[in-house]
Design an enzyme around this catalytic site. Structure first.
Site, PDB file in Angstrom:
ATOM      1  N   HIS A   1      30.876 -43.241  23.822  1.00 16.83           N
ATOM      2  CA  HIS A   1      31.268 -44.103  22.703  1.00 16.83           C
ATOM      3  C   HIS A   1      31.138 -43.369  21.367  1.00 16.83           C
ATOM      4  O   HIS A   1      31.998 -43.496  20.500  1.00 16.83           O
ATOM      5  CB  HIS A   1      30.398 -45.367  22.670  1.00 16.83           C
ATOM      6  CG  HIS A   1      30.740 -46.363  23.727  1.00 16.83           C
ATOM      7  ND1 HIS A   1      31.174 -47.642  23.442  1.00 16.83           N
ATOM      8  CD2 HIS A   1      30.717 -46.277  25.080  1.00 16.83           C
ATOM      9  CE1 HIS A   1      31.395 -48.298  24.566  1.00 16.83           C
ATOM     10  NE2 HIS A   1      31.122 -47.495  25.574  1.00 16.83           N
TER      11      HIS A   1
ATOM     12  N   TRP B   1      36.957 -41.526  30.348  1.00 13.43           N
ATOM     13  CA  TRP B   1      38.188 -41.366  29.563  1.00 13.43           C
ATOM     14  C   TRP B   1      38.093 -40.212  28.579  1.00 13.43           C
ATOM     15  O   TRP B   1      39.062 -39.480  28.376  1.00 13.43           O
ATOM     16  CB  TRP B   1      38.546 -42.654  28.840  1.00 13.43           C
ATOM     17  CG  TRP B   1      39.871 -42.563  28.124  1.00 13.43           C
ATOM     18  CD1 TRP B   1      40.114 -42.749  26.797  1.00 13.43           C
ATOM     19  CD2 TRP B   1      41.148 -42.270  28.709  1.00 13.43           C
ATOM     20  NE1 TRP B   1      41.450 -42.591  26.516  1.00 13.43           N
ATOM     21  CE2 TRP B   1      42.115 -42.295  27.681  1.00 13.43           C
ATOM     22  CE3 TRP B   1      41.573 -41.988  30.018  1.00 13.43           C
ATOM     23  CZ2 TRP B   1      43.468 -42.049  27.896  1.00 13.43           C
ATOM     24  CZ3 TRP B   1      42.927 -41.745  30.242  1.00 13.43           C
ATOM     25  CH2 TRP B   1      43.847 -41.777  29.183  1.00 13.43           C
TER      26      TRP B   1
ATOM     27  N   ASP C   1      35.458 -47.199  34.313  1.00 11.78           N
ATOM     28  CA  ASP C   1      36.907 -46.966  34.254  1.00 11.78           C
ATOM     29  C   ASP C   1      37.360 -45.757  35.048  1.00 11.78           C
ATOM     30  O   ASP C   1      38.560 -45.498  35.148  1.00 11.78           O
ATOM     31  CB  ASP C   1      37.334 -46.779  32.792  1.00 11.78           C
ATOM     32  CG  ASP C   1      36.607 -45.625  32.120  1.00 11.78           C
ATOM     33  OD1 ASP C   1      35.433 -45.373  32.466  1.00 11.78           O
ATOM     34  OD2 ASP C   1      37.194 -44.969  31.237  1.00 11.78           O
ATOM     35  N   GLN C   2      36.438 -45.019  35.622  1.00 15.59           N
ATOM     36  CA  GLN C   2      36.761 -43.727  36.220  1.00 15.59           C
ATOM     37  C   GLN C   2      37.776 -43.794  37.373  1.00 15.59           C
ATOM     38  O   GLN C   2      38.683 -42.943  37.444  1.00 15.59           O
ATOM     39  CB  GLN C   2      35.470 -43.038  36.674  1.00 15.59           C
ATOM     40  CG  GLN C   2      34.524 -42.751  35.516  1.00 15.59           C
ATOM     41  CD  GLN C   2      33.097 -42.523  35.941  1.00 15.59           C
ATOM     42  OE1 GLN C   2      32.807 -42.207  37.099  1.00 15.59           O
ATOM     43  NE2 GLN C   2      32.161 -42.701  35.007  1.00 15.59           N
TER      44      GLN C   2
ATOM     45  N   SER D   1      36.507 -37.375  28.952  1.00 15.77           N
ATOM     46  CA  SER D   1      36.728 -36.146  29.716  1.00 15.77           C
ATOM     47  C   SER D   1      38.180 -36.031  30.164  1.00 15.77           C
ATOM     48  O   SER D   1      38.778 -34.953  30.110  1.00 15.77           O
ATOM     49  CB  SER D   1      35.805 -36.111  30.936  1.00 15.77           C
ATOM     50  OG  SER D   1      34.453 -35.967  30.545  1.00 15.77           O
TER      51      SER D   1
ATOM     52  N   GLN E   1      31.866 -29.444  25.634  1.00 11.66           N
ATOM     53  CA  GLN E   1      32.920 -29.550  26.640  1.00 11.66           C
ATOM     54  C   GLN E   1      34.308 -29.202  26.105  1.00 11.66           C
ATOM     55  O   GLN E   1      35.081 -28.498  26.774  1.00 11.66           O
ATOM     56  CB  GLN E   1      32.941 -30.963  27.232  1.00 11.66           C
ATOM     57  CG  GLN E   1      34.029 -31.152  28.294  1.00 11.66           C
ATOM     58  CD  GLN E   1      33.777 -32.354  29.135  1.00 11.66           C
ATOM     59  OE1 GLN E   1      32.887 -32.330  29.977  1.00 11.66           O
ATOM     60  NE2 GLN E   1      34.538 -33.412  28.924  1.00 11.66           N
TER      61      GLN E   1
ATOM     62  N   HIS F   1      33.974 -36.452  36.579  1.00  8.22           N
ATOM     63  CA  HIS F   1      33.803 -37.856  36.945  1.00  8.22           C
ATOM     64  C   HIS F   1      34.966 -38.707  36.426  1.00  8.22           C
ATOM     65  O   HIS F   1      35.151 -39.832  36.846  1.00  8.22           O
ATOM     66  CB  HIS F   1      32.492 -38.392  36.378  1.00  8.22           C
ATOM     67  CG  HIS F   1      32.460 -38.415  34.877  1.00  8.22           C
ATOM     68  ND1 HIS F   1      32.755 -37.315  34.100  1.00  8.22           N
ATOM     69  CD2 HIS F   1      32.160 -39.407  33.992  1.00  8.22           C
ATOM     70  CE1 HIS F   1      32.650 -37.628  32.831  1.00  8.22           C
ATOM     71  NE2 HIS F   1      32.286 -38.890  32.727  1.00  8.22           N
TER      72      HIS F   1
END
Length: 470
Positions: free
Chosen positions: A22, A366, A387-388, A368, A348, A363
């Site tokens: 978030h 969103w 959500d994944q 990522s 990342q 995973h």
């Protein structure tokens, strides 16, 4: 002149839940809002507010109130730690405390001559709804997941909940939702909409989402979605019939901008793994990270590391110590062979932007997923919750930029399966070439969208204009 200055003044208070997933997009949004006003005129102010516990992780010295672009302010939930509410009563107490604290922040800004003209929240925040009503401030919802998730949530609370929950234990069952290009299997729904366990956590998720959509039905706040038109055109067209939607994504910082980490990360670590990446050829490295929430068993870590070694390609593995159920398992990979490198945490986006990275085992949160799309890196999805499952469905079936792993009957990702998927994506087969080509096409589209004056900036300016006129 004073009236003109007052008319032009806008102050956006962006309230984010205290998780990395978030905080990252909330900070980027706040920065972009502030920069719309220009570097010096101060016509647009933006403040990011997070709970005290997250603020302490972001700024351990507790003396950072601005980064030169936006300001930061913590609010208290009455507990000020990282624990989750124990029960309904505890949830209510924390809501009251958060509402009172945020209300005090709003009042303080007004006293300083910087009144909040719009309050925003990432996804779901009941206290923010309370404060917007109390102070009669326009509210905007910042939907930090894809538009497909917005559509699923909207239709769940508008006639589809019984159909979905009645088939929650049938993963192959297909549900046809307006705006989606094809039926969606139950296995690909967000976990919180098919969790029929009856636990306090499951009920809490549904209750706060239901309150949000009831609020949106009644008050019709603006909804900013972290996506772009070319990525989800059909579902966006459908949702714009029901909500005032603005596509402002991808909300991904520039690799040149500093990142705020909620986990230990310093420049010495960063130079070490970036130097390691620079020593490898283009598109040769497998990057592996499963986000900030997941915990793995010793057995699952063994399988992941075994699969990475089996595939024979260099790998960069992010493995947080607090993300391992048995700390002894960390010793299995800490002194790994020269093929791989293991780090506790990393920047990342900078890693994904490096030319050495050839695929991302993720995973599929969103953030990522969208960072992978922005960087043009194919994705291998290992979805776990939230959500994944929907995000990897989109990446695999809708955009063709990745694949989803298959777990065994015990729910374990085996090393053999991981190695198979890595070779499928990074090898020289026809499917691998299609995936890489599609990833590059999406990267080019993103660049055009994100450029100065591109569709993302235009949409954000349109949103600000509507707030000015409200």
């Amino acid at each position: 002149m004073a009236d003109e200055k007052e008319r032009r003044h806008q102050h956006f208070l962006v309230v984010a839940y205290g998780a990395q997933s978030h905080v990252n997009p909330a900070r980027v949004l706040a920065h972009r809002l502030a920069r719309l006003g220009g570097a010096d005129d101060g016509s647009i102010l933006a403040t990011l507010s997070v709970a005290v516990a997250a603020y302490c992780n972001m700024f351990p010295s507790l003396d950072a109130t601005t980064d030169g672009v936006i300001s930061y302010v913590p609010y208290s939930d009455g507990v000020d730690d990282v624990s989750l509410p124990r029960d309904i009563a505890d949830r209510a107490r924390r809501r009251r405390a958060s509402s009172e604290s945020l209300s005090g922040i709003v009042a303080s800004f007004a006293d300083r001559g910087q009144p909040v003209t719009c309050i925003m929240c990432t996804m779901v925040s009941p206290p923010v709804l309370d404060v917007a009503r109390e102070h009669n401030i326009p509210l905007a919802i910042y939907w930090i997941q894809p538009a497909t998730l917005l559509a699923i949530a909207y239709h769940y609370f508008h006639g589809y909940n019984e159909l979905i929950t009645s088939h929650a234990n049938d993963p192959e069952y297909e549900v046809c939702l307006p705006g989606l290009t094809r039926p969606l299997q139950i296995r690909n729904f967000p976990s919180f909409f098919i969790d029929v366990s009856g636990t306090e956590r499951a009920k809490a998720f549904i209750e706060v989402f239901q309150e949000l959509f009831e609020y949106m039905d009644l008050w019709r706040p603006k909804v900013l979605v972290n996506t772009f038109e070319e990525l989800e055109p059909n579902v966006l067209a459908e949702m714009k019939q029901h909500l005032d939607v603005f596509t402002v994504g991808p909300m991904v910082r520039s690799p040149m901008e500093t990142q705020i980490h909620l986990f230990t990360h310093d420049n010495i670590d960063k130079e070490s793994y970036m130097e390691w990446l620079r020593a490898h050829p283009d598109e040769s490295v497998v990057y592996v990270s499963f986000g900030s929430l997941v915990k793995f068993s010793k057995h699952q870590i063994d399988e992941i590391v075994g699969g990475l070694r089996q595939c024979g390609r260099p790998y960069l593995l992010v493995l947080r110590r607090d993300g391992i159920e048995d700390d002894q398992s960390h010793s299995l990979v800490e002194n790994t062979q020269s093929q791989g490198m293991v780090v506790d945490w990393c920047d990342q986006l900078e890693v994904l932007s490096h030319s050495a990275v050839g695929c991302f085992v993720s995973h599929c949160g969103w953030n990522s997923t969208i960072e992978s799309v922005v960087s043009g890196v194919p994705i291998i999805g290992v979805p776990l919750m939230f959500d994944q499952p929907t995000n990897i469905y989109l990446a695999e079936k809708e955009w063709e930029v990745g694949i989803k792993v298959e777990r065994n009957s015990d729910g374990v990702l085996t090393g053999k399966e991981l190695a198979r998927c890595i070779e499928l994506v990074m090898g020289e087969g026809a499917e691998a070439k299609v995936i890489r080509e599609r990833a590059n096409v999406l990267k080019e589209i993103v660049q055009a969208t994100s450029d100065t004056g591109g569709s993302a900036e235009r949409s954000l300016r349109d949103f600000v204009k509507t707030i000015q006129e409200s």
